[in-house]
Design a protein around this motif. Sequence first.
Motif, PDB file in Angstrom:
ATOM      1  N   ARG A  65     -24.994 -16.017  -3.768  1.00  0.00           N
ATOM      2  CA  ARG A  65     -25.957 -15.060  -4.314  1.00  0.00           C
ATOM      3  C   ARG A  65     -26.957 -15.734  -5.269  1.00  0.00           C
ATOM      4  O   ARG A  65     -27.715 -15.067  -5.948  1.00  0.00           O
ATOM      5  CB  ARG A  65     -25.226 -13.938  -5.040  1.00  0.00           C
ATOM      6  CG  ARG A  65     -24.428 -13.049  -4.094  1.00  0.00           C
ATOM      7  CD  ARG A  65     -23.751 -11.899  -4.854  1.00  0.00           C
ATOM      8  NE  ARG A  65     -23.295 -10.882  -3.920  1.00  0.00           N
ATOM      9  CZ  ARG A  65     -24.046  -9.904  -3.431  1.00  0.00           C
ATOM     10  NH1 ARG A  65     -25.301  -9.798  -3.783  1.00  0.00           N
ATOM     11  NH2 ARG A  65     -23.550  -9.025  -2.585  1.00  0.00           N
ATOM     12  N   GLU A  90     -21.915 -14.719   4.548  1.00  0.00           N
ATOM     13  CA  GLU A  90     -22.266 -13.476   3.862  1.00  0.00           C
ATOM     14  C   GLU A  90     -23.783 -13.228   3.860  1.00  0.00           C
ATOM     15  O   GLU A  90     -24.230 -12.093   3.761  1.00  0.00           O
ATOM     16  CB  GLU A  90     -21.779 -13.498   2.402  1.00  0.00           C
ATOM     17  CG  GLU A  90     -20.282 -13.607   2.249  1.00  0.00           C
ATOM     18  CD  GLU A  90     -19.800 -15.057   2.158  1.00  0.00           C
ATOM     19  OE1 GLU A  90     -18.663 -15.263   1.733  1.00  0.00           O
ATOM     20  OE2 GLU A  90     -20.554 -15.978   2.523  1.00  0.00           O
ATOM     21  N   ASN A 140     -27.047  -9.674  -7.722  1.00  0.00           N
ATOM     22  CA  ASN A 140     -25.696  -9.111  -7.713  1.00  0.00           C
ATOM     23  C   ASN A 140     -25.479  -8.196  -6.500  1.00  0.00           C
ATOM     24  O   ASN A 140     -26.370  -8.022  -5.668  1.00  0.00           O
ATOM     25  CB  ASN A 140     -25.380  -8.404  -9.043  1.00  0.00           C
ATOM     26  CG  ASN A 140     -26.101  -7.088  -9.224  1.00  0.00           C
ATOM     27  OD1 ASN A 140     -26.773  -6.561  -8.329  1.00  0.00           O
ATOM     28  ND2 ASN A 140     -25.956  -6.512 -10.414  1.00  0.00           N
ATOM     29  N   LYS A 141     -24.303  -7.571  -6.438  1.00  0.00           N
ATOM     30  CA  LYS A 141     -23.946  -6.729  -5.292  1.00  0.00           C
ATOM     31  C   LYS A 141     -24.864  -5.520  -5.131  1.00  0.00           C
ATOM     32  O   LYS A 141     -25.030  -5.007  -4.037  1.00  0.00           O
ATOM     33  CB  LYS A 141     -22.503  -6.249  -5.429  1.00  0.00           C
ATOM     34  CG  LYS A 141     -21.485  -7.354  -5.276  1.00  0.00           C
ATOM     35  CD  LYS A 141     -20.079  -6.840  -5.485  1.00  0.00           C
ATOM     36  CE  LYS A 141     -19.096  -7.982  -5.399  1.00  0.00           C
ATOM     37  NZ  LYS A 141     -17.738  -7.569  -5.712  1.00  0.00           N
TER      38      LYS A 141
END
Length: 177
Positions: A65, A90, A140-141
Amino acid sequence: DATWVSTTQTLVCTTPGEVFLLLKSSDRAAFDLNDVWEGIQDTPAADRVRPVLVLREYFDLQPWREFRCFVKNHKVIGISQREVAEYFSELQGMEDEFADAILTFHEDVIGNTFALADCVMSSLRLCVAACADVMDVYVNKKMKVYIVDFNPIAGTTQPLLFSWEELPYSISNGNAH
């Protein structure tokens, strides 16, 4: 660059001694504190900002990320994943989502904030008076973008998944123009 000396192989420190050990073992910290002005001859010594060591709370960031963003004339001209030695499944299929989040962040938050026309988004450090910089970010997520570091495009700055020839900077003596 100093995790190799840590007994836990991480940057997590619980004592001042562990902090000092990692700092003394880090080539990057040594460069930032001692040699940051090397190769930037255009800045008179009187105008050079003295380095300041800033320690911050440790966060366990997921390397997939983290991104380096290259900016020229206040426009993002390239985004690269920060960790280039690994493949992150991912990221597959999420490229546009990450790019949109980073571009929106840059436009809404960074924009024309900095006097320097050329910068690369990376991690928040000392922004020296060179003509180009790097900014590293973490997404972030929830796709919220955080600045991790700023660095000049100088001898130690890496283009990561790009080559310098692919990025429209004029590089001479290790510095961008």
